[in-house]
Enzyme design. Structure first.
Site, short mmCIF file in Angstrom:
data_model
loop_
_atom_site.label_atom_id
_atom_site.label_comp_id
_atom_site.label_asym_id
_atom_site.label_seq_id
_atom_site.Cartn_x
_atom_site.Cartn_y
_atom_site.Cartn_z
N ASP B 326 0.85 -1.18 0.00
CA ASP B 326 0.00 0.00 0.00
C ASP B 326 0.89 1.23 0.00
OD1 ASP B 326 -1.85 2.06 0.75
OD2 ASP B 326 -3.16 0.51 1.60
N ARG B 328 -0.35 4.40 -0.03
CA ARG B 328 -1.11 5.58 0.42
C ARG B 328 -0.48 6.12 1.69
NH1 ARG B 328 -6.95 2.96 0.66
NH2 ARG B 328 -5.65 1.26 1.42
#
Lengths: 416, 416
Positions: B326, B328
């Site tokens: 991930d 983000r």
């Protein structure tokens, strides 16, 4: 990481053995064309300006800074190859036909297998997969009798299977310059200056012809049988859609974006059911490529216009705020059609002359042009429609040009 | 244009009178904080790295190169001011509370009126307007009895009025470094190196503390009465949603993105109907900020996994391809809450511990956490849900952790 090593500058070409493979844009085959290398793992291999993933390159850098991503990670591309075969097509070997996409971007693992094995960090700039889309509007279209399920293209519950692709921008600067009708040096210099000095290589590295700009990617959705794209006897429907988050995702009723996108998908379903195919091209050009902040500023200026929010002032308000009515470049848009080997669109679901003319200029034949049905236009979007029609957006014979551009009045800010 | 003039370099600070206004991040008031100037019209005024409009700055440069945009156009901001008053709030005067947004971005015409009159080209980085959203799923929610129209918040036809804002990234580099727990110099150097040398100013201009990165903006949608954000006695519901074009726009059934977004909007409607407010924060972080190409590559790798597409291999496949599960950064996400002056969320519509923990770390209190109802999860998205639950995404007591991570099998590529 890396406290000890010195900063790698890219403002001058590497010497001798470090020279990376050359990119011969529009060469007859992949081997002669050569790979596009935008990875940072091995800077001496790089033969482009910029990095992969467009704007998401910034997040990658952040992840490296935060220590969550290994800076020299090399992607394991096992099982990632395209679900469908696209190309090669003759257009790929014509330098002027495709200038903003790497036509070999989806097949690098295949066509550059040797170079990858030899250690070059070559990454896909295009990915092709399959999906099943489930849109409430398709369910409504079935209930309304506009669409008929066939259990193949469209299920009774409104599901449709698609092949979809994500396509990152890969700009061949000499080709972009030609397409826009400007001098390459002037293009490079302007891109450098007016982005606040992003990538000095644009002006210092004339030897680097390829630029990976930090902008959004293109997404395409294909319904029906791909083969129809290449068979003159099978129908092709197409909608070229420029992103409008407010409407596409949130259903804002000030514009016709999502309704027109859905209408495009309905036409694609019909085309696929008729033994052909349908294509949706989705470009990240929010607010006519002005960005969402400018777009919202214009909304307020329109709604607060003392003369009311009317088509008469629609484009003028945009130009006051943004300096231009529309910042989209449809000039580069046809590249995706040349990548797909499409030479003919039977039903083009768009009212935009800009889009139509750009496609025709690239030798793509367009049959019928399909406007959005009146019943699909939200009340508050009448202003936009009248403005577009008056501005010469395509109108079919059944639709008359609005005579009174102050007739349709948009909702006032107090009416929300 | 400009053939004669020489290229303006920004790699070294201007001298003497040309010195632009200083930015004192987190100062007690706008006057002391000073304006953020990212315009190119008057390079000597610039006090940031980069330009406005995020990635759309590239399109602006293209428009100038193509000769369609006057390079020195100054926006006429008449009637563009916010439709709703937001701030100032105490959080705006705490340098560490907001590091990726200019809290005064929506009110520059007001708080910097003097400087603008004196000729400084100061532009809004935030725009606030109103809209009416019309979502088919809200119509379905009414028919299903999940929502009840009240002719105020929600009309019988499923329309809802909102206040919405577009927010461009404005990064205060020292603050970003602190937030990520890295050294500022290391952050600047990594951002420079791993974007392929984007903006040498990141390393040469330590005096420039503010960076306008070429990434997407944030969009927020507010239902109900804004005042509820600042009244502890009125309920606030919130969904923080990261972009997923395939689901949000096209309804792809491999993930729960749009269903969860819609569930968030339903919760916002209920909160507004209960005399409170609802907030949707929409971040442009496609494919966990890996970009859509990587996302589609991972889909193929998952679907072709010889062991089947199961939760067991879900994150592992992503990491093989992307190098990280991930990308983000929820660390910066809470800034928009501090900009809105929100200190409390009663119903947080998310299963993500990353989002929850990031908000709590910024002192935002979270009451209930609301998972997506099982009936809203598309069959093919079960794999994602099991993987997330097993990975420790929030699960409420009513949901048990999956014991067999190979139980839910995603659709095979041949089943599309």
């Amino acid at each position: 990481m890396g406290e000890q090593k010195h900063i790698v500058l890219t403002s001058h070409p590497p010497k001798g053995d470090l020279r990376p493979p050359e990119v011969v844009w529009g060469a007859p085959d992949a081997k002669t064309r050569g790979p596009v290398i935008g990875s940072n793992n091995t800077p001496q291999q790089r033969n482009v300006i910029g990095v992969h993933s467009g704007a998401y390159g910034l997040y990658r850098a952040l992840a490296i800074a935060a220590g969550t991503l290994d800076p020299v990670h090399k992607p394991d591309l096992t099982n990632t190859s395209p679900t469908d075969q696209i190309g090669p097509f003759p257009q790929w070997a014509q330098p002027e036909k495709i200038v903003s996409i790497d036509p070999y971007g989806h097949m690098v693992a295949q066509v550059f297998a040797e170079q990858i094995a030899s250690g070059l960090d070559i990454r896909p700039t295009i990915a092709i997969t399959k999906a099943r889309i489930h849109l409430p509007e398709l369910r409504e279209a079935i209930s309304a009798g506009r669409l008929t399920p066939d259990n193949a293209i469209l299920s009774p519950s409104g599901e449709a299977s698609v092949t979809k692709a994500a396509i990152e921008p890969v700009w061949y600067l000499p080709g972009i310059a030609t397409r826009l009708g400007v001098d390459e040096g002037e293009l490079r210099r302007t891109l450098f200056e007016y982005t606040g000095g992003m990538f000095p290589e644009l002006v210092t590295r004339g030897d680097l012809k390829v630029f990976l700009p930090p902008i959004g990617n293109i997404s395409i959705y294909i319904l029906g049988d791909l083969e129809a794209f290449w068979d003159p006897d099978r129908p092709v429907a197409c909608r070229v859609h420029d992103e409008c988050n407010g409407s596409d995702v949130f259903g804002s009723d000030i514009c016709t974006c999502r309704p027109y996108l859905i209408h495009g998908i309905e036409e694609c379903v019909k085309s696929a059911q008729a033994g052909g195919a349908g294509l949706i091209v989705y470009n990240r050009k929010e607010g006519r490529a002005l960005g969402e902040v400018t777009k919202f500023l214009v909304y307020n200026a329109r709604k607060r216009n003392p003369l009311g929010d009317t088509a008469a002032a629609y484009f003028e308000r945009t130009e006051c705020v943004a300096g231009v009515q529309d910042m989209r470049f449809q000039d580069l848009m046809p590249d995706v059609f040349n990548w797909l080997g499409i030479t003919r669109i039977d039903r083009f679901v768009s009212m935009s002359d800009m889009k139509h003319d750009a496609l025709v200029a690239q030798g793509i034949e367009i049959g019928e042009r399909v406007p959005i049905p009146d019943e699909l236009i939200p009340p508050d979007a009448r202003v936009e429609m009248d403005a577009k029609k008056a501005a010469g957006y395509f109108i079919d014979e059944t639709v008359s040009k609005p005579t009174d551009l102050t007739e349709a009045q948009g909702r006032d800010l107090d009416d929300y």
